[in-house]
Enzyme design. Structure first.
Site, PDB file in Angstrom:
ATOM      1  N   ASP A   1      -2.309 -26.770   2.053  1.00 32.01           N
ATOM      2  CA  ASP A   1      -2.350 -27.313   3.408  1.00 32.01           C
ATOM      3  C   ASP A   1      -3.309 -28.507   3.377  1.00 32.01           C
ATOM      4  OD1 ASP A   1      -2.014 -27.401   6.261  1.00 32.01           O
ATOM      5  OD2 ASP A   1      -3.962 -26.433   6.440  1.00 32.01           O
TER       6      ASP A   1
ATOM      7  N   ASP B   1      -5.196 -30.352   6.552  1.00 27.49           N
ATOM      8  CA  ASP B   1      -6.345 -30.250   7.461  1.00 27.49           C
ATOM      9  C   ASP B   1      -6.980 -28.869   7.358  1.00 27.49           C
ATOM     10  OD1 ASP B   1      -6.051 -32.843   9.219  1.00 27.49           O
ATOM     11  OD2 ASP B   1      -4.046 -31.981   9.065  1.00 27.49           O
TER      12      ASP B   1
ATOM     13  N   ASP C   1      -5.486 -22.513   5.493  1.00 25.41           N
ATOM     14  CA  ASP C   1      -6.579 -21.956   6.304  1.00 25.41           C
ATOM     15  C   ASP C   1      -6.106 -21.449   7.659  1.00 25.41           C
ATOM     16  OD1 ASP C   1      -6.142 -24.665   7.265  1.00 25.41           O
ATOM     17  OD2 ASP C   1      -7.987 -24.423   8.399  1.00 25.41           O
TER      18      ASP C   1
END
Length: 218
Positions: free
Chosen positions: A9, A11, A168
């Site tokens: 991922d 960000d 996250d």
């Protein structure tokens, strides 16, 4: 586990973009005559982009009548200062360099739309190194649908069962599991303030270097 590639991922996993995303939200609040929010308050919402930050800053969901205009202005503010204070998380530079040294392909799968993804990756010096870049508008559906991850595998020419996806957000775990990948939670990320052990990931790691530990095995 024979790992052919690592997908990340963006960000909250590779890059700490919360300062620039938070700044865009605070410009909206300033325009509305409201005081700025401290970054510590906004950081947990950064992985959810405009939806999360507008929700945090104004208490509005996407179905609210005022949301479309706020979203449009938020994205305009963000686009104008997309990589001012955004930085790679500590340890990411070293991890990616080691993956390159070992010849292990790595790529980016994010829900950030392409017109923001690619400029940011270029600013961070990652754009031309990634084996694949899949944005939120690249596939038929964004995460938590597995389509973006499966698209990334096709581009990188790897088998999903031999891919590790690191993210996250709970939707990262959901998408990775649906794609048949080994799912890893980046505990240094934004996490949306949710107990991450309930997400059902295969592994939780505390530092980017732990990816290499997973690859090397016991």
């Amino acid at each position: 586990m024979a790992i052919e590639a690592i997908l990340f991922d963006l960000d909250g996993t590779l890059a700490d973009s919360a300062p620039d995303l938070g700044a865009a939200l605070n410009r909206l609040r300033e325009e509305a005559g409201l005081p700025p929010f401290p970054l510590d308050i906004l950081r947990p919402y950064a992985s959810a982009g405009a939806r999360g930050l507008i929700g945090a800053g104004f208490g509005l969901a996407p179905d609210h009548a005022l949301y479309p205009d706020l979203q449009r202005r938020f994205l305009a503010h963000y686009a104008s200062r997309i990589c001012v204070d955004t930085r790679l998380f500590p340890g990411v530079v070293e991890l990616l360099a080691e993956l390159d040294r070992r010849g292990i392909r790595w790529g980016v799968v994010t829900n950030k739309i392409e017109r923001y993804t690619r400029p940011l990756l270029k600013c961070l010096g990652l754009h031309d190194r990634a084996a694949c870049i899949v944005s939120g508008d690249s596939a038929a559906k964004p995460k938590p649908d597995p389509a973006p991850l499966l698209m990334a595998c096709e581009i990188a020419r790897v088998r999903p069962r031999n891919v590790m996806y690191v993210g996250d957000d709970e939707r990262d775990v959901q998408a990775g599991r649906a794609a048949g990948m080994h799912t890893v939670i980046a505990a240094w990320g934004y996490l949306n303030g949710v107990p991450i052990k309930e997400w059902g990931a295969d592994t939780i790691i505390d530092h980017p270097a732990d990816v290499l530990v997973l690859i090397d095995g016991p």
